[in-house]
Design a protein around this motif. Structure first.
Motif, PDB file in Angstrom:
ATOM      1  N   LEU A   9     -19.292  -7.556  50.578  1.00  0.00           N
ATOM      2  CA  LEU A   9     -20.154  -6.410  50.015  1.00  0.00           C
ATOM      3  C   LEU A   9     -20.557  -5.382  51.199  1.00  0.00           C
ATOM      4  CD1 LEU A   9     -22.100  -5.962  47.506  1.00  0.00           C
ATOM      5  CD2 LEU A   9     -23.700  -7.393  48.629  1.00  0.00           C
ATOM      6  N   ASN A  10     -20.453  -5.925  52.275  1.00  0.00           N
ATOM      7  CA  ASN A  10     -20.856  -5.235  53.518  1.00  0.00           C
ATOM      8  C   ASN A  10     -19.518  -4.297  54.233  1.00  0.00           C
ATOM      9  OD1 ASN A  10     -23.060  -6.835  53.355  1.00  0.00           O
ATOM     10  ND2 ASN A  10     -23.659  -6.442  55.294  1.00  0.00           N
ATOM     11  N   LEU A  76     -29.797  10.381  60.070  1.00  0.00           N
ATOM     12  CA  LEU A  76     -30.518   9.100  59.811  1.00  0.00           C
ATOM     13  C   LEU A  76     -30.795   9.030  58.223  1.00  0.00           C
ATOM     14  CD1 LEU A  76     -30.540   6.674  61.552  1.00  0.00           C
ATOM     15  CD2 LEU A  76     -32.837   7.371  62.536  1.00  0.00           C
ATOM     16  N   TYR A 116     -26.735  -4.543  58.986  1.00  0.00           N
ATOM     17  CA  TYR A 116     -28.059  -4.092  58.449  1.00  0.00           C
ATOM     18  C   TYR A 116     -29.290  -4.745  59.360  1.00  0.00           C
ATOM     19  CZ  TYR A 116     -32.530  -3.429  55.766  1.00  0.00           C
ATOM     20  OH  TYR A 116     -33.554  -3.175  55.232  1.00  0.00           O
ATOM     21  N   PRO A 118     -32.792  -5.686  59.418  1.00  0.00           N
ATOM     22  CA  PRO A 118     -34.076  -5.522  58.455  1.00  0.00           C
ATOM     23  C   PRO A 118     -35.342  -5.091  59.214  1.00  0.00           C
ATOM     24  CG  PRO A 118     -33.551  -7.835  58.731  1.00  0.00           C
ATOM     25  CD  PRO A 118     -32.625  -7.031  59.610  1.00  0.00           C
ATOM     26  N   ARG A 121     -34.697  -1.291  59.459  1.00  0.00           N
ATOM     27  CA  ARG A 121     -34.117  -0.836  58.210  1.00  0.00           C
ATOM     28  C   ARG A 121     -33.030  -0.012  58.551  1.00  0.00           C
ATOM     29  NH1 ARG A 121     -39.438  -0.345  55.050  1.00  0.00           N
ATOM     30  NH2 ARG A 121     -39.580  -2.293  54.559  1.00  0.00           N
ATOM     31  N   ARG A 122     -32.195  -0.081  59.494  1.00  0.00           N
ATOM     32  CA  ARG A 122     -30.897   0.920  59.777  1.00  0.00           C
ATOM     33  C   ARG A 122     -29.809   0.192  59.343  1.00  0.00           C
ATOM     34  NH1 ARG A 122     -32.606   4.354  65.226  1.00  0.00           N
ATOM     35  NH2 ARG A 122     -34.304   5.523  64.266  1.00  0.00           N
ATOM     36  N   ALA A 123     -28.841   0.775  58.937  1.00  0.00           N
ATOM     37  CA  ALA A 123     -27.708   0.254  58.617  1.00  0.00           C
ATOM     38  C   ALA A 123     -26.421   1.055  59.675  1.00  0.00           C
ATOM     39  CB  ALA A 123     -26.951   0.321  57.204  1.00  0.00           C
TER      40      ALA A 123
ATOM     41  N   GLU B 161     -31.451  -9.574  51.797  1.00  0.00           N
ATOM     42  CA  GLU B 161     -32.175  -8.564  51.617  1.00  0.00           C
ATOM     43  C   GLU B 161     -31.138  -7.308  51.229  1.00  0.00           C
ATOM     44  OE1 GLU B 161     -34.531  -6.688  54.727  1.00  0.00           O
ATOM     45  OE2 GLU B 161     -34.901  -5.060  53.845  1.00  0.00           O
ATOM     46  N   TYR B 162     -30.263  -7.507  52.000  1.00  0.00           N
ATOM     47  CA  TYR B 162     -29.036  -6.519  51.616  1.00  0.00           C
ATOM     48  C   TYR B 162     -28.401  -6.748  50.263  1.00  0.00           C
ATOM     49  CZ  TYR B 162     -25.229  -3.386  52.442  1.00  0.00           C
ATOM     50  OH  TYR B 162     -24.297  -2.550  52.166  1.00  0.00           O
ATOM     51  N   TYR B 165     -30.656  -5.165  47.608  1.00  0.00           N
ATOM     52  CA  TYR B 165     -30.377  -3.546  47.428  1.00  0.00           C
ATOM     53  C   TYR B 165     -28.759  -3.312  47.101  1.00  0.00           C
ATOM     54  CZ  TYR B 165     -34.146  -3.405  51.000  1.00  0.00           C
ATOM     55  OH  TYR B 165     -35.374  -3.327  51.294  1.00  0.00           O
ATOM     56  N   LEU B 208     -31.909   2.958  55.509  1.00  0.00           N
ATOM     57  CA  LEU B 208     -31.798   2.481  54.066  1.00  0.00           C
ATOM     58  C   LEU B 208     -33.239   2.645  53.515  1.00  0.00           C
ATOM     59  CD1 LEU B 208     -29.088  -0.332  54.250  1.00  0.00           C
ATOM     60  CD2 LEU B 208     -28.888   2.337  54.065  1.00  0.00           C
ATOM     61  N   GLY B 210     -35.410   0.986  52.043  1.00  0.00           N
ATOM     62  CA  GLY B 210     -35.890  -0.278  51.498  1.00  0.00           C
ATOM     63  C   GLY B 210     -37.380  -0.344  51.326  1.00  0.00           C
ATOM     64  N   ASN B 211     -37.888  -1.517  50.874  1.00  0.00           N
ATOM     65  CA  ASN B 211     -39.243  -1.615  50.910  1.00  0.00           C
ATOM     66  C   ASN B 211     -39.622  -3.168  51.380  1.00  0.00           C
ATOM     67  OD1 ASN B 211     -38.983  -3.098  48.680  1.00  0.00           O
ATOM     68  ND2 ASN B 211     -39.866  -1.850  47.295  1.00  0.00           N
ATOM     69  N   ASP B 212     -40.825  -3.143  51.609  1.00  0.00           N
ATOM     70  CA  ASP B 212     -41.560  -4.449  52.105  1.00  0.00           C
ATOM     71  C   ASP B 212     -41.354  -5.601  51.187  1.00  0.00           C
ATOM     72  OD1 ASP B 212     -42.190  -3.322  54.575  1.00  0.00           O
ATOM     73  OD2 ASP B 212     -44.179  -2.833  53.840  1.00  0.00           O
ATOM     74  N   ARG B 215     -38.132  -6.940  51.408  1.00  0.00           N
ATOM     75  CA  ARG B 215     -37.809  -7.658  52.876  1.00  0.00           C
ATOM     76  C   ARG B 215     -38.529  -9.179  52.847  1.00  0.00           C
ATOM     77  NH1 ARG B 215     -35.740  -9.526  56.899  1.00  0.00           N
ATOM     78  NH2 ARG B 215     -36.887  -9.884  58.651  1.00  0.00           N
TER      79      ARG B 215
END
Lengths: 138, 311
Positions: A9-10, A76, A116, A118, A121-123, B161-162, B165, B208, B210-212, B215
């Motif tokens: 997936l990544n 970004l 990624y 968490p 939140r940056r990939a 988490e990934y 998404y 990305l 995303g949201n809390d 997470r």
């Protein structure tokens, strides 16, 4: 399964055909068989598996579709931030290649990995390896 | 005792009595069945419904089924299982790099059934089956938990988490836990910018959207999954009634909760068969629950994702 973030997936590929002047043109619109072989290669990313996918890709003719498209720089937040100055064709399959048609072009498969974070939140994408296949291999 | 408490108590007694009377035929069926025959039967059904995706194996299974329907005793022959195991081995060897983990487990299981049937003494057949069911359940869950706990990208919650998404199979599950489908949709569009040869993210980095909630859900799934698997592996390792019973209850919880969002139904079935093998003689009611889990995993294949997403 579900044992870590390094999984198909990544992972993704960017596939290029090298034209006679050495320019790389990206291939797209893969057939379902080619897409499946690429997915399998991403599942177990070794040269042998990418070669199987490359052979399936080389079993078709590829032609440029439309005009060259500029490569856009992205910030970004996913917004356009300019261009790289490079422009590429959109290469699409154009029928199956007959046994008498010799494949003449080298293929390059870039194997990329995404990570990624968490917390931020940056990939981030990293080029893991580039596989080059000579015409005679295909 | 108040009127309301009396009513609840009477309702609960009635429910227990109805459940008991419904369970009785299943318990009787289990009591009368031979362990190796019962497991063979469910294993044959499993390879028929969740086969290896290769024509050779599918034809072999079809022929075996036909043979079994004409001659039910064929299921007791070691040759019956040998043919299935050889066909499965051929497929796995040919496609080893792409075969899912649980298909390897299925392959081992077919060889176990062959070896089991190759032994003449019924008592040894039973013991071989019990030993291997326990071995594989403990091995699968402990190895899986160990691998997860050793992986920094698993422990951080990044992986789940990934998944929430980026894996479209989880979009309906996302909606059920309150993550709007627009969130994974926006993340997937952002990720597509990495994949396109016509776009180049600066420094190969993108934020990305995303949201809390995702997470938090990612972290809960991460630790629920790892701890549940660790506990199942550890509890089934010991043969004390209390620990084993709890191990079975947790394994059932795992099967009932995992294979609804994760569409790896063959995996759910093989785990339930191994659980049933261990529980049949010691905990008949739990064995019935495993039989219910067979039904549940099949029912989980309904297109509930489309219904949830309104597609």
């Amino acid at each position: 399964m579900f044992a870590g973030a390094d999984l198909w997936l990544n992972r993704y590929t960017k596939i290029f055909i090298l034209d006679p002047s050495g320019n790389r043109q990206p291939l797209s619109d893969f057939t379902s068989e080619q897409a499946d072989l690429l997915r399998r290669a991403l599942n177990y990313p070794i040269r042998q598996n990418f070669l199987i996918a490359a052979k399936a890709i080389a079993s078709h003719h590829w032609i440029p579709r439309g005009e060259r498209r500029p490569v856009t720089l992205i910030d970004l937040n996913g917004k356009r931030a300019g261009t790289t100055g490079e422009s590429l064709y959109w290469m699409a399959p154009f029928g199956a290649r007959g046994p008498e048609d010799r494949w003449q072009w080298p293929l390059e498969i870039e194997y990329w990995k995404l990570s990624y974070d968490p917390l931020t939140r940056r990939a981030h994408s990293t080029l893991a390896e580039t596989f080059r296949f000579r015409p005679e291999e295909l | 005792m108040t009127e309301a408490t009396r009513e609840i108590s009477s309702w609960s007694d009635r429910a227990k009595s109805v459940a008991g009377s419904r369970l009785q035929p299943l318990l009787e069926f289990l009591r009368r069945s031979d362990l190796v025959d019962l497991v063979s039967l469910f294993s044959l059904f499993m390879v028929l419904v969740f086969p290896f995706a290769h024509w050779l194996f599918q034809i072999t299974v079809d022929l075996c089924l036909l043979f079994f329907l004409v001659q039910p005793k064929a299921i007791r022959s070691s040759w019956f299982w040998f043919v299935l195991a050889v066909a499965a081995s051929f497929v796995v060897i040919q496609d080893w790099h792409a075969v899912d983990n649980h298909k390897y487990l299925l392959l081992y299981w077919l060889w176990i059934l062959f070896l089991c049937r190759a032994v003449a003494e019924p008592q040894w057949q039973r013991r071989a089956l019990l030993f291997n069911a326990r071995f594989f359940l403990c091995f699968v869950f402990l190895a899986s938990a160990g691998q997860k706990l050793a992986s920094p990208t698993y422990r951080s919650g990044e992986m789940f988490e990934y998944y929430l998404y980026a894996d479209s199979r989880f979009t309906a599950f996302d909606k059920l836990i309150g993550i709007d489908p627009s969130v994974p949709d926006a993340v997937q569009k952002r990720i597509a910018l990495f994949r396109s040869p016509y776009s180049k993210p600066l420094n190969d980095e993108l934020e990305l959207p995303g949201n809390d909630r995702a997470r938090a859900a990612g972290l809960i799934l991460t630790w629920w999954d790892a701890l549940l698997q660790l506990l199942i592996g550890l509890l089934l390792l010991f043969r004390f009634n209390a620990t084993e019973k709890l191990g079975h209850i947790l394994l059932l919880l795992f099967i009932f909760t995992t294979y609804l969002p994760a569409p790896i139904f063959g995996f759910g079935w093989i785990l339930a068969i191994m659980g049933l093998t261990l529980a049949k003689e010691k905990f008949p009611r739990i064995a019935v629950a495993y039989m219910v889990s067979f039904v549940a995993v099949i029912v989980y294949q309904v297109p509930w994702r489309e219904w949830v997403l309104g597609r």
